[in-house]
Design a protein around this motif. Structure first.
Motif, mmCIF file in Angstrom:
data_model
loop_
_atom_site.group_PDB
_atom_site.id
_atom_site.type_symbol
_atom_site.label_atom_id
_atom_site.label_comp_id
_atom_site.label_asym_id
_atom_site.label_seq_id
_atom_site.Cartn_x
_atom_site.Cartn_y
_atom_site.Cartn_z
ATOM 1 N N HIS A 41 0.859 -1.179 0.000
ATOM 2 C CA HIS A 41 0.000 0.000 0.000
ATOM 3 C C HIS A 41 0.887 1.218 0.000
ATOM 4 C CE1 HIS A 41 -3.198 2.737 0.950
ATOM 5 N NE2 HIS A 41 -2.535 3.158 2.001
ATOM 6 N N ASP A 42 0.589 2.119 -0.909
ATOM 7 C CA ASP A 42 1.324 3.385 -0.959
ATOM 8 C C ASP A 42 2.821 3.138 -1.121
ATOM 9 O OD1 ASP A 42 1.859 6.291 1.128
ATOM 10 O OD2 ASP A 42 1.420 6.146 -1.013
ATOM 11 N N SER A 43 3.147 2.188 -1.974
ATOM 12 C CA SER A 43 4.557 1.914 -2.234
ATOM 13 C C SER A 43 4.700 1.433 -3.676
ATOM 14 C CB SER A 43 5.095 0.872 -1.256
ATOM 15 O OG SER A 43 6.499 0.715 -1.416
ATOM 16 N N GLY A 103 11.557 -2.756 -14.729
ATOM 17 C CA GLY A 103 10.578 -1.711 -14.477
ATOM 18 C C GLY A 103 10.030 -1.806 -13.071
ATOM 19 N N PHE A 104 9.128 -0.901 -12.745
ATOM 20 C CA PHE A 104 8.478 -0.940 -11.446
ATOM 21 C C PHE A 104 7.067 -0.395 -11.565
ATOM 22 C CE2 PHE A 104 8.932 3.585 -10.676
ATOM 23 C CZ PHE A 104 10.096 3.926 -11.348
ATOM 24 N N ILE A 105 6.273 -0.665 -10.519
ATOM 25 C CA ILE A 105 4.876 -0.264 -10.523
ATOM 26 C C ILE A 105 4.518 0.285 -9.157
ATOM 27 C CG2 ILE A 105 4.187 -2.636 -9.912
ATOM 28 C CD1 ILE A 105 1.570 -2.119 -11.489
ATOM 29 N N ARG A 136 -1.530 2.621 -11.203
ATOM 30 C CA ARG A 136 -1.814 3.547 -12.294
ATOM 31 C C ARG A 136 -0.558 3.991 -13.031
ATOM 32 N NH1 ARG A 136 -5.155 5.707 -8.268
ATOM 33 N NH2 ARG A 136 -3.591 7.309 -7.828
ATOM 34 N N LEU A 137 0.562 3.782 -12.433
ATOM 35 C CA LEU A 137 1.776 4.295 -13.039
ATOM 36 C C LEU A 137 2.851 3.228 -12.991
ATOM 37 C CD1 LEU A 137 3.209 6.763 -14.267
ATOM 38 C CD2 LEU A 137 3.923 7.361 -11.945
ATOM 39 N N ILE A 181 13.819 -0.465 -0.377
ATOM 40 C CA ILE A 181 14.314 -0.176 0.966
ATOM 41 C C ILE A 181 13.407 0.848 1.642
ATOM 42 C CG2 ILE A 181 16.243 0.775 2.272
ATOM 43 C CD1 ILE A 181 18.061 -0.231 -0.020
ATOM 44 N N ARG A 182 13.034 1.863 0.866
ATOM 45 C CA ARG A 182 12.162 2.909 1.371
ATOM 46 C C ARG A 182 10.868 2.924 0.576
ATOM 47 N NH1 ARG A 182 15.198 8.461 1.295
ATOM 48 N NH2 ARG A 182 13.187 9.080 2.175
ATOM 49 N N ASP A 183 9.765 3.030 1.282
ATOM 50 C CA ASP A 183 8.484 3.090 0.598
ATOM 51 C C ASP A 183 8.483 4.222 -0.432
ATOM 52 O OD1 ASP A 183 6.332 2.186 3.415
ATOM 53 O OD2 ASP A 183 7.538 0.997 2.030
ATOM 54 N N ARG A 184 7.919 3.921 -1.591
ATOM 55 C CA ARG A 184 7.731 4.893 -2.654
ATOM 56 C C ARG A 184 9.048 5.376 -3.277
ATOM 57 N NH1 ARG A 184 2.740 6.442 -3.293
ATOM 58 N NH2 ARG A 184 3.349 8.284 -4.484
ATOM 59 N N VAL A 185 10.102 4.678 -3.032
ATOM 60 C CA VAL A 185 11.369 5.007 -3.672
ATOM 61 C C VAL A 185 11.817 3.813 -4.494
ATOM 62 C CG1 VAL A 185 13.758 5.756 -3.377
ATOM 63 C CG2 VAL A 185 11.998 6.566 -1.796
#
Length: 125
Positions: A30-32, A49-51, A56-57, A100-104
Motif C-alpha cells: 500500500h502506498d509503495s 521496471g516498477f509499478i 496507475r503508473l 528499501i524505502r516506501d515509494r522510492v
C-alpha cells in the motif's frame, strides 16, 4: 518478515509470451512500489521496471517497454510481468523486489533490499 515469490517462468520459442507473477507476504502493498529485474548468466542484474501500488503508473526500461508490461494482479498483493514477443536475449532469471524505502523505486537494484528467489525464463530460436 517480508517474502516475495515469483512464478510463471518456463521455456518458450522466440516470439512467444509468458506471464510472471510476484506474490508478496508479510507486507502490505500500500502506498509503495515494487520492481522487476532480470539477470542473465555472467551479467549484472538489470532493471526491467516498477509499478506503484495504485497500479496507475509504471516505468519500464527502454529495452523492453515495447514488449513487456507490469500490472497489478487480481489477487491481493500480487504484481504481474507480462512478457511478449520474447527473444533469445530475454533468457534470464527474473526477480521481483521490494524497495528499501516506501515509494522510492527505480531501475537500479540499489533501491531494493528484499528479493524473491527468481523464476527462470528461457527463450529458444
Amino acid at each position: 518478515q517480508v517474502q516475495l515469490a515469483e512464478s510463471g517462468g518456463g521455456s518458450v520459442q522466440a516470439g512467444g509470451s509468458l506471464t510472471l507473477s510476484c506474490t508478496m507476504s508479510g507486507i502490505t502493498y500500500h502506498d509503495s512500489c515494487m520492481g522487476w529485474f532480470r539477470q542473465a548468466p555472467g551479467k549484472e542484474r538489470e532493471g526491467i521496471g516498477f509499478i506503484w501500488s495504485e497500479g496507475r503508473l509504471t516505468q519500464l526500461a527502454d529495452a523492453v517497454k515495447d514488449r513487456f508490461t507490469i500490472s497489478r494482479g487480481s489477487a491481493k498483493n500480487t504484481i504481474i510481468l507480462q512478457l511478449n514477443t520474447l527473444k533469445p536475449e530475454d533468457t534470464a532469471t527474473y526477480f521481483c523486489a521490494a524497495p528499501i524505502r516506501d515509494r522510492v523505486c527505480g531501475l537500479n537494484a540499489r533501491f531494493y533490499n528484499t528479493w524473491g528467489q527468481g523464476t527462470q525464463v528461457t527463450v529458444s530460436l
